[in-house]
Design a protein around this motif. Structure first.
Motif, PDB file in Angstrom:
ATOM      1  N   VAL A 185      33.443  48.632  36.280  1.00  0.00           N
ATOM      2  CA  VAL A 185      34.510  49.638  36.227  1.00  0.00           C
ATOM      3  C   VAL A 185      34.695  50.121  34.791  1.00  0.00           C
ATOM      4  O   VAL A 185      34.771  51.321  34.524  1.00  0.00           O
ATOM      5  CB  VAL A 185      35.835  49.061  36.793  1.00  0.00           C
ATOM      6  CG1 VAL A 185      37.016  49.971  36.501  1.00  0.00           C
ATOM      7  CG2 VAL A 185      35.703  48.818  38.292  1.00  0.00           C
ATOM      8  N   ARG A 186      34.756  49.179  33.855  1.00  0.00           N
ATOM      9  CA  ARG A 186      34.939  49.509  32.434  1.00  0.00           C
ATOM     10  C   ARG A 186      33.777  50.352  31.916  1.00  0.00           C
ATOM     11  O   ARG A 186      33.982  51.360  31.238  1.00  0.00           O
ATOM     12  CB  ARG A 186      35.087  48.218  31.621  1.00  0.00           C
ATOM     13  CG  ARG A 186      35.417  48.439  30.152  1.00  0.00           C
ATOM     14  CD  ARG A 186      35.426  47.131  29.382  1.00  0.00           C
ATOM     15  NE  ARG A 186      34.134  46.477  29.533  1.00  0.00           N
ATOM     16  CZ  ARG A 186      33.976  45.180  29.762  1.00  0.00           C
ATOM     17  NH1 ARG A 186      35.008  44.387  29.840  1.00  0.00           N
ATOM     18  NH2 ARG A 186      32.777  44.659  29.896  1.00  0.00           N
ATOM     19  N   ASP A 187      32.530  49.957  32.267  1.00  0.00           N
ATOM     20  CA  ASP A 187      31.355  50.688  31.795  1.00  0.00           C
ATOM     21  C   ASP A 187      31.285  52.102  32.359  1.00  0.00           C
ATOM     22  O   ASP A 187      30.686  52.992  31.762  1.00  0.00           O
ATOM     23  CB  ASP A 187      30.066  49.926  32.134  1.00  0.00           C
ATOM     24  CG  ASP A 187      29.927  48.633  31.347  1.00  0.00           C
ATOM     25  OD1 ASP A 187      30.720  48.429  30.383  1.00  0.00           O
ATOM     26  OD2 ASP A 187      29.059  47.813  31.702  1.00  0.00           O
ATOM     27  N   ALA A 188      31.910  52.305  33.515  1.00  0.00           N
ATOM     28  CA  ALA A 188      31.945  53.636  34.118  1.00  0.00           C
ATOM     29  C   ALA A 188      33.105  54.466  33.576  1.00  0.00           C
ATOM     30  O   ALA A 188      33.378  55.563  34.072  1.00  0.00           O
ATOM     31  CB  ALA A 188      32.041  53.519  35.635  1.00  0.00           C
ATOM     32  N   GLY A 189      33.800  53.923  32.571  1.00  0.00           N
ATOM     33  CA  GLY A 189      34.901  54.649  31.959  1.00  0.00           C
ATOM     34  C   GLY A 189      36.239  54.402  32.630  1.00  0.00           C
ATOM     35  O   GLY A 189      37.222  55.072  32.325  1.00  0.00           O
ATOM     36  N   GLY A 190      36.281  53.426  33.530  1.00  0.00           N
ATOM     37  CA  GLY A 190      37.521  53.123  34.241  1.00  0.00           C
ATOM     38  C   GLY A 190      38.477  52.298  33.410  1.00  0.00           C
ATOM     39  O   GLY A 190      38.092  51.659  32.432  1.00  0.00           O
ATOM     40  N   SER A 191      39.714  52.317  33.830  1.00  0.00           N
ATOM     41  CA  SER A 191      40.772  51.586  33.139  1.00  0.00           C
ATOM     42  C   SER A 191      41.197  50.379  33.967  1.00  0.00           C
ATOM     43  O   SER A 191      40.734  50.185  35.093  1.00  0.00           O
ATOM     44  CB  SER A 191      41.979  52.503  32.947  1.00  0.00           C
ATOM     45  OG  SER A 191      42.553  52.807  34.221  1.00  0.00           O
ATOM     46  N   THR A 218      42.427  39.698  25.966  1.00  0.00           N
ATOM     47  CA  THR A 218      43.116  40.938  25.611  1.00  0.00           C
ATOM     48  C   THR A 218      44.180  41.254  26.662  1.00  0.00           C
ATOM     49  O   THR A 218      44.147  40.703  27.772  1.00  0.00           O
ATOM     50  CB  THR A 218      42.117  42.107  25.565  1.00  0.00           C
ATOM     51  OG1 THR A 218      41.627  42.335  26.896  1.00  0.00           O
ATOM     52  CG2 THR A 218      40.957  41.820  24.615  1.00  0.00           C
ATOM     53  N   PRO A 219      45.107  42.142  26.343  1.00  0.00           N
ATOM     54  CA  PRO A 219      46.062  42.567  27.369  1.00  0.00           C
ATOM     55  C   PRO A 219      45.368  43.110  28.628  1.00  0.00           C
ATOM     56  O   PRO A 219      45.860  42.899  29.733  1.00  0.00           O
ATOM     57  CB  PRO A 219      46.882  43.649  26.658  1.00  0.00           C
ATOM     58  CG  PRO A 219      46.873  43.215  25.221  1.00  0.00           C
ATOM     59  CD  PRO A 219      45.468  42.673  25.031  1.00  0.00           C
ATOM     60  N   SER A 220      44.205  43.745  28.467  1.00  0.00           N
ATOM     61  CA  SER A 220      43.449  44.218  29.636  1.00  0.00           C
ATOM     62  C   SER A 220      42.932  43.054  30.469  1.00  0.00           C
ATOM     63  O   SER A 220      42.955  43.105  31.699  1.00  0.00           O
ATOM     64  CB  SER A 220      42.260  45.087  29.202  1.00  0.00           C
ATOM     65  OG  SER A 220      42.719  46.277  28.626  1.00  0.00           O
ATOM     66  N   ASP A 221      42.486  41.994  29.799  1.00  0.00           N
ATOM     67  CA  ASP A 221      42.024  40.806  30.520  1.00  0.00           C
ATOM     68  C   ASP A 221      43.177  40.189  31.311  1.00  0.00           C
ATOM     69  O   ASP A 221      43.010  39.762  32.448  1.00  0.00           O
ATOM     70  CB  ASP A 221      41.468  39.752  29.547  1.00  0.00           C
ATOM     71  CG  ASP A 221      40.215  40.202  28.826  1.00  0.00           C
ATOM     72  OD1 ASP A 221      39.464  41.040  29.369  1.00  0.00           O
ATOM     73  OD2 ASP A 221      39.987  39.702  27.702  1.00  0.00           O
ATOM     74  N   ILE A 222      44.343  40.140  30.691  1.00  0.00           N
ATOM     75  CA  ILE A 222      45.510  39.560  31.348  1.00  0.00           C
ATOM     76  C   ILE A 222      45.955  40.451  32.505  1.00  0.00           C
ATOM     77  O   ILE A 222      46.323  39.969  33.571  1.00  0.00           O
ATOM     78  CB  ILE A 222      46.642  39.327  30.331  1.00  0.00           C
ATOM     79  CG1 ILE A 222      46.182  38.292  29.285  1.00  0.00           C
ATOM     80  CG2 ILE A 222      47.920  38.862  31.021  1.00  0.00           C
ATOM     81  CD1 ILE A 222      47.040  38.238  28.054  1.00  0.00           C
ATOM     82  N   ALA A 223      45.886  41.764  32.308  1.00  0.00           N
ATOM     83  CA  ALA A 223      46.236  42.697  33.382  1.00  0.00           C
ATOM     84  C   ALA A 223      45.311  42.517  34.574  1.00  0.00           C
ATOM     85  O   ALA A 223      45.718  42.719  35.722  1.00  0.00           O
ATOM     86  CB  ALA A 223      46.181  44.132  32.869  1.00  0.00           C
ATOM     87  N   LEU A 224      44.073  42.125  34.320  1.00  0.00           N
ATOM     88  CA  LEU A 224      43.140  41.841  35.412  1.00  0.00           C
ATOM     89  C   LEU A 224      43.687  40.708  36.272  1.00  0.00           C
ATOM     90  O   LEU A 224      43.700  40.803  37.498  1.00  0.00           O
ATOM     91  CB  LEU A 224      41.767  41.472  34.847  1.00  0.00           C
ATOM     92  CG  LEU A 224      40.741  40.948  35.834  1.00  0.00           C
ATOM     93  CD1 LEU A 224      40.435  41.984  36.896  1.00  0.00           C
ATOM     94  CD2 LEU A 224      39.478  40.547  35.108  1.00  0.00           C
ATOM     95  N   HIS A 225      44.177  39.651  35.643  1.00  0.00           N
ATOM     96  CA  HIS A 225      44.774  38.546  36.397  1.00  0.00           C
ATOM     97  C   HIS A 225      45.964  39.035  37.202  1.00  0.00           C
ATOM     98  O   HIS A 225      46.141  38.667  38.355  1.00  0.00           O
ATOM     99  CB  HIS A 225      45.217  37.417  35.456  1.00  0.00           C
ATOM    100  CG  HIS A 225      44.092  36.626  34.891  1.00  0.00           C
ATOM    101  ND1 HIS A 225      43.605  35.507  35.510  1.00  0.00           N
ATOM    102  CD2 HIS A 225      43.348  36.802  33.786  1.00  0.00           C
ATOM    103  CE1 HIS A 225      42.611  35.012  34.802  1.00  0.00           C
ATOM    104  NE2 HIS A 225      42.440  35.779  33.743  1.00  0.00           N
TER     105      HIS A 225
END
Length: 191
Positions: free
Chosen positions: A144-150, A78-85
């Protein structure tokens, strides 16, 4: 189609020329546009992948190295996965342009030894980066995601973690070198 961008909108969003977008697409670094009739459109995935390519180029990666890096990202990322990189590439200090080989030669280390050292640093640096990236991907990002983080929260956290991820290997290296020197001295005293 509200979520899709025209080529002009894409180039404005990623601050990249049409020529570069087409070039990176032709090299397989980003997928081709989504076709709607005769028109091509671009999604958030295109934006994320182009931002990653630009950042990798700014870090001095060659096109083949970028291709190798991007090929390891799953096609369904996903774009979020790519943003992680992308967040893992953010620099910590301005000392990104250290040339190990030239620095060692400059202090009198033979060229062959300097090259061997540079290869060791590169190989182990890549291994550390890969392993730490995997930990962030599989442990830190889900927390982070499970805690509601972006993704932005993750990027901020990774930026705060980077000095520690740099200091950790440096400390381990210094301790290992000290232990190695002690061992070498003990062996020399027995000879």
């Amino acid at each position: 189609m509200a979520d899709l961008l025209t080529l002009d909108e894409l180039t404005e969003r990623v601050s990249m020329s049409v020529r570069n977008v087409r070039f990176y697409t032709s090299k397989g670094l980003v997928p081709p546009p989504v076709r709607r009739g005769r028109s091509g459109y671009y999604s958030a995935d295109h934006v994320a992948r182009l931002q990653l390519v630009r950042e990798l180029r700014e870090h001095g990666f060659t096109l083949s190295a970028i291709k190798g890096y991007i090929d390891r990202i799953p096609a369904d990322a996903t774009p979020s996965d790519i943003a992680l990189h992308l967040s893992l590439l953010a620099p910590v200090t301005g000392e990104n342009d250290v040339d190990v080989h030239d620095g060692l030669v400059g202090i009198g280390v033979p060229t062959s030894a300097a090259q061997a050292c540079a290869e060791v640093y590169a190989r182990h640096g890549q291994q550390v980066a890969d392993e730490l990236s995997e930990i962030v991907r599989t442990h830190v990002w889900p927390a982070v995601r499970d805690a509601g983080g972006s993704v932005e929260d993750l990027r901020a956290l990774v930026h705060r973690l980077k000095p520690l991820t740099i200091a950790g290997p440096v400390t381990a290296y210094e301790q290992a070198m000290d232990a190695s020197a002690d061992s070498y001295e003990r062996k020399g005293s027995r000879a």
